[in-house]
Write an enzyme that holds these catalytic residues in place. Structure first.
Site, short mmCIF file in Angstrom:
data_model
loop_
_atom_site.label_atom_id
_atom_site.label_comp_id
_atom_site.label_asym_id
_atom_site.label_seq_id
_atom_site.Cartn_x
_atom_site.Cartn_y
_atom_site.Cartn_z
N GLU A 116 -6.52 -8.64 -9.67
CA GLU A 116 -6.22 -7.40 -10.07
C GLU A 116 -5.18 -7.40 -11.13
O GLU A 116 -4.50 -6.49 -11.31
CB GLU A 116 -5.72 -6.67 -8.71
CG GLU A 116 -6.72 -6.09 -7.62
CD GLU A 116 -7.71 -5.09 -8.05
OE1 GLU A 116 -7.86 -4.58 -9.09
OE2 GLU A 116 -8.52 -4.93 -7.18
N HIS A 139 -0.24 -3.80 -4.01
CA HIS A 139 -1.57 -3.29 -3.53
C HIS A 139 -1.79 -3.90 -2.16
O HIS A 139 -1.75 -5.21 -2.13
CB HIS A 139 -2.58 -3.66 -4.61
CG HIS A 139 -4.17 -3.38 -4.10
ND1 HIS A 139 -4.42 -2.39 -3.59
CD2 HIS A 139 -5.20 -4.42 -3.95
CE1 HIS A 139 -5.58 -2.53 -3.07
NE2 HIS A 139 -5.98 -3.81 -3.38
N HIS A 141 -4.22 -3.03 1.83
CA HIS A 141 -5.31 -2.71 2.55
C HIS A 141 -5.08 -2.01 3.85
O HIS A 141 -5.58 -2.55 4.95
CB HIS A 141 -6.54 -3.68 2.67
CG HIS A 141 -7.05 -4.07 1.23
ND1 HIS A 141 -7.80 -5.37 1.35
CD2 HIS A 141 -7.09 -3.70 0.05
CE1 HIS A 141 -8.32 -5.43 0.05
NE2 HIS A 141 -7.71 -4.66 -0.66
N GLU A 170 9.75 12.63 7.56
CA GLU A 170 10.14 11.27 6.80
C GLU A 170 9.17 11.15 5.95
O GLU A 170 9.35 10.85 4.65
CB GLU A 170 10.20 10.15 7.49
CG GLU A 170 11.51 9.90 8.16
CD GLU A 170 11.80 10.97 9.37
OE1 GLU A 170 10.81 11.67 9.72
OE2 GLU A 170 12.95 10.90 9.79
N HIS A 211 -11.11 1.60 -0.37
CA HIS A 211 -10.57 0.10 -0.72
C HIS A 211 -9.12 -0.21 -0.17
O HIS A 211 -9.00 -1.22 0.67
CB HIS A 211 -10.80 -0.06 -2.22
CG HIS A 211 -10.20 -1.31 -2.69
ND1 HIS A 211 -10.42 -1.62 -4.05
CD2 HIS A 211 -9.43 -2.32 -2.16
CE1 HIS A 211 -9.86 -2.84 -4.27
NE2 HIS A 211 -9.05 -3.15 -3.06
O1 2HA Z 1 -6.67 -9.24 -4.10
O2 2HA Z 1 -7.46 -6.73 -2.70
O3 2HA Z 1 -8.47 -5.57 -4.77
C1 2HA Z 1 -7.73 -8.79 -3.42
C2 2HA Z 1 -7.96 -7.52 -3.65
C3 2HA Z 1 -8.49 -6.85 -4.56
ZN ZN Z 2 -7.83 -4.86 -2.83
#
Ligand code: 2HA
Ligand code: ZN
Length: 267
Positions: A116, A139, A141, A170, A211
């Site tokens: 990314e 980023h 998940h 909060e 995602h």
């Molecule tokens: O780094 O999360 O979006 C792996 C990921 C790609």
């Molecule tokens: Zn990702």
């Protein structure tokens, strides 16, 4: 040695701390998620001239606004749990060339940056051009927040922000601009980066449908806290549903009261 720079060592320890939390939260399966932090201001002029271990890697798009900037970025295919233990072995220090067309890898290992990278750098570049530079792009998940994006009805920034805000006071305070939503786009694409950049005009936290989530800021711990608070709100929502009732949520008046009390931007 860059590793011995106290400012850098402190930044890297915060990155490792967050990587560890992402893994223990269950938000970082295999190599899920990525981190970049702009460390340019932490380096001495001499350190900025460190000889690269790999030079001239062409960027997918010219980034003139990032000329000479140095970033720590997690490595492609690397696991957050490994970044947590050994951040230098599982990430790279990259320096954008003076023409903004390519980058060099400084430092110890020629670790290739995250898939990314284009998103991270385009985001940094556009925030600098917009006059509000941010040092951190995070980023990850989070299971519960991604789960919410599987519900079509909730794929609306206002609706989702109000729902999450209304679960716990909060959330309104810690994520005052709410959450932007990018409809599904394949990971690692410039299209995903561009859609994210547009939404960053009004938000600091963006969710990518089915995602993950992305937060920008100046402090990686605060980026983590914003995502953690949203995740907490999602958990409250889901736990009420699992117990067989719909969470009542705070009223609009109660949210409004918080906005006034804490001088938050209206929505
Ligand atoms: O780094 O999360 O979006 C792996 C990921 C790609
Ligand atoms: Zn990702």
């Amino acid at each position: 040695m860059i590793k011995d720079n106290k400012l850098i060592a402190s930044e890297i320890s915060h990155i490792a701390e967050v990587a560890s939390m992402l893994w223990s939260k269950g938000w970082a399966e295999r190599n899920g998620g990525n981190i970049s932090v702009d460390l340019t201001d932490c380096l001495t002029p001499r350190e900025l001239r460190t000889k690269p271990v790999k030079a001239g890697i062409v960027l997918p798009i010219p980034m003139p606004a990032l000329e000479g900037h140095v970033f720590y970025v997690t490595g492609t295919g690397r696991r957050m749990r490994d970044v947590a233990r050994e951040p230098w072995e599982n990430g790279a220090l990259i320096k954008i060339a003076n023409d903004g067309l390519s980058y060099d890898i400084l430092g110890i290992n020629p670790v290739m940056p995250t898939s990314e990278l284009a998103s991270h750098l385009l985001i940094d570049s556009s925030l600098i051009s917009a006059g509000r530079p941010m040092r951190v792009v995070l980023h990850t998940h989070p299971t519960d927040l991604i789960g919410l994006t599987h519900c079509k009805e909730l794929l609306d920034s206002r609706k989702l922000s109000l729902l999450l805000w209304s679960m716990i006071p909060e959330c309104r305070i810690i994520v005052p601009k709410g959450i932007g939503i990018v409809p599904y786009v394949a990971p690692g694409t410039i299209e995903l980066a561009r859609a994210t950049i547009t939404l960053l005009e009004n938000h600091d936290v963006i969710i990518w449908e089915k995602h993950g989530i992305l937060a920008v800021g100046d402090d990686i711990i605060e980026c983590f806290d914003a995502i953690d608070t949203l995740s907490k709100a999602a958990q409250i929502y889901f736990s009420a549903r699992a117990a067989g009732f719909e969470a009542e949520g705070m009223t609009n008046e109660q949210l409004q009261e918080l906005a006034l009390l804490f001088k938050l931007p209206s929505f």
